[in-house]
Design a protein around this motif. Structure first.
Motif, short mmCIF file in Angstrom:
data_model
loop_
_atom_site.label_atom_id
_atom_site.label_comp_id
_atom_site.label_asym_id
_atom_site.label_seq_id
_atom_site.Cartn_x
_atom_site.Cartn_y
_atom_site.Cartn_z
N SER A 76 0.83 -1.21 0.00
CA SER A 76 0.00 0.00 0.00
C SER A 76 0.86 1.25 0.00
O SER A 76 0.54 2.25 -0.66
N ALA A 77 1.96 1.22 0.76
CA ALA A 77 2.86 2.38 0.80
C ALA A 77 3.49 2.63 -0.57
O ALA A 77 3.63 3.78 -1.01
N ILE A 78 3.85 1.54 -1.28
CA ILE A 78 4.46 1.68 -2.61
C ILE A 78 3.44 2.27 -3.59
O ILE A 78 3.75 3.18 -4.37
N ASN A 79 2.19 1.77 -3.56
CA ASN A 79 1.15 2.28 -4.45
C ASN A 79 0.86 3.76 -4.18
O ASN A 79 0.66 4.55 -5.11
N GLN A 80 0.85 4.14 -2.90
CA GLN A 80 0.60 5.53 -2.54
C GLN A 80 1.72 6.44 -3.05
O GLN A 80 1.48 7.53 -3.58
N ALA A 81 2.98 5.97 -2.89
CA ALA A 81 4.12 6.76 -3.36
C ALA A 81 4.07 6.90 -4.88
O ALA A 81 4.39 7.96 -5.43
N ALA A 82 3.67 5.83 -5.60
CA ALA A 82 3.58 5.88 -7.07
C ALA A 82 2.53 6.89 -7.51
O ALA A 82 2.73 7.66 -8.47
N LYS A 83 1.39 6.92 -6.83
CA LYS A 83 0.34 7.88 -7.19
C LYS A 83 0.78 9.31 -6.90
O LYS A 83 0.50 10.23 -7.69
N GLU A 84 1.48 9.54 -5.79
CA GLU A 84 1.95 10.89 -5.47
C GLU A 84 2.99 11.35 -6.49
O GLU A 84 3.01 12.51 -6.89
N LEU A 85 3.88 10.43 -6.91
CA LEU A 85 4.87 10.77 -7.93
C LEU A 85 4.18 11.10 -9.25
O LEU A 85 4.54 12.08 -9.92
N GLY A 86 3.17 10.30 -9.64
CA GLY A 86 2.44 10.58 -10.88
C GLY A 86 1.73 11.92 -10.83
O GLY A 86 1.70 12.67 -11.81
N ALA A 87 1.14 12.24 -9.66
CA ALA A 87 0.45 13.53 -9.51
C ALA A 87 1.43 14.68 -9.65
O ALA A 87 1.12 15.74 -10.22
N LEU A 88 2.67 14.50 -9.13
CA LEU A 88 3.69 15.54 -9.26
C LEU A 88 4.05 15.77 -10.72
O LEU A 88 4.15 16.92 -11.18
N LEU A 89 4.22 14.68 -11.49
CA LEU A 89 4.55 14.81 -12.92
C LEU A 89 3.42 15.49 -13.69
O LEU A 89 3.65 16.38 -14.51
N LYS A 90 2.17 15.08 -13.41
CA LYS A 90 1.03 15.66 -14.11
C LYS A 90 0.87 17.14 -13.78
O LYS A 90 0.57 17.96 -14.66
N ALA A 91 1.05 17.50 -12.51
CA ALA A 91 0.90 18.90 -12.10
C ALA A 91 1.95 19.77 -12.79
O ALA A 91 1.66 20.88 -13.24
N LYS A 92 3.18 19.25 -12.90
CA LYS A 92 4.24 20.03 -13.54
C LYS A 92 3.96 20.18 -15.03
O LYS A 92 4.18 21.26 -15.60
N ARG A 93 3.45 19.10 -15.68
CA ARG A 93 3.12 19.20 -17.10
C ARG A 93 1.99 20.20 -17.33
O ARG A 93 2.04 21.02 -18.26
#
Length: 280
Positions: A5-22
């Motif tokens: 669960s911690a890995i999945n949460q970190a992956a979603k937060e990283l994806g949100a960071l990439l999308k927000a920057k784009r």
């Protein structure tokens, strides 16, 4: 919270960071895919944090680093997330050398031979993987260049000029009066057709991606023929109708005298659009 669960949460937060920057840079997913030679589906997977359809984890990690550099993100912003999402890819630092003691000598007080470093095979594996990623991206870039070259060559093909002469068929046994009436009808329609062809009109073309553009007027005079830059606008004024051909027409727009013309139904091969403006 479990490790998964911690890995999945970190992956979603990283994806949100990439999308927000784009989104902040106002860059479309299609443009990212074109620049990085990734597919749009891969970009969406990275931004959603769902890596099920992507290659091995080490390749995904390389994709994310490349995407982050493209968006201008610092390594310090991405590395903590990568360490959480890919814990098995984190390499421990080699232990600091210790002073030589009596234990390093054998029973004859001679120095023992040093054992083979355990971390060296891991370094070799990582180097091999990095080389494989580089070769894969180089191959993908070459295929994309070949595809663009093929598209531009298709766009260079000149459009055939179709004859639009009016033809009146008169039966051989028709009376003289009928033949005269038919001739008068053809003569009356000819000036109207000539007037429509010679009408003036302004055409504006907005190109979304770098492409080949060919524009000719009603007299067959070439107004433009060559490569144009992405996100560029081109305006021509002359005799309508115009013959327009766009080598890579996805996202492009055409308007005539201020009225937008839908080009979706004028794609000839999925990428190239060819049409007459205005529509007959």
């Amino acid at each position: 919270m479990s490790e998964e669960s911690a890995i999945n949460q970190a992956a979603k937060e990283l994806g949100a960071l990439l999308k927000a920057k784009r989104t902040e840079k106002n860059i479309a997913i299609g443009e990212v895919a074109e620049r990085l030679k990734f597919s749009a589906k891969q970009i969406e997977s990275l931004e959603s944090g769902d890596y099920k359809g992507l290659p091995e984890p080490i390749f995904v990690k390389g994709f994310i680093k490349t995407y982050g550099r493209f968006l201008g993100l610092d390594a310090e912003q991405i590395t903590p997330f990568l360490n959480e999402v890919f814990p098995s890819q984190v390499t421990a630092a080699p232990a600091a050398p210790v002073a030589e003691t009596r234990d390093s000598l054998n029973f004859q007080d001679q120095k023992k031979s040093k054992s083979f470093p355990k971390w060296l095979p891991l370094v070799v594996v990582v180097a091999a993987v990095v080389g494989a990623v580089y070769l894969w991206q180089s191959k993908s870039s070459e295929q994309t260049r070949q595809q663009e070259k093929s598209t531009l060559e298709v766009g260079d093909v000149a459009q055939p000029q179709l004859a639009t002469d009016n033809v009146q068929v008169v039966p051989m046994k028709a009376s003289a009066t009928t033949a005269a009436t038919a001739s008068a009808s053809v003569g009356a329609s000819a000036p109207a057709a000539a007037s429509a062809v010679a009408a003036d009109g302004s055409i504006q073309i907005k190109i979304r991606y770098r492409s080949n553009l060919i524009v000719t007027d009603a007299d067959g005079t070439p107004l433009h023929s060559g490569i144009v830059a992405s996100n560029s606008t081109h305006q021509f004024k002359g005799k309508a109708p115009y013959q327009v051909r766009i080598g890579y027409a996805t996202g492009s727009e055409i308007s005539f005298n201020g009225q937008v013309i839908d080009i979706k139904n004028h794609f000839v091969d999925g990428k190239t659009a060819a049409l007459t403006v205005p529509q007959p």
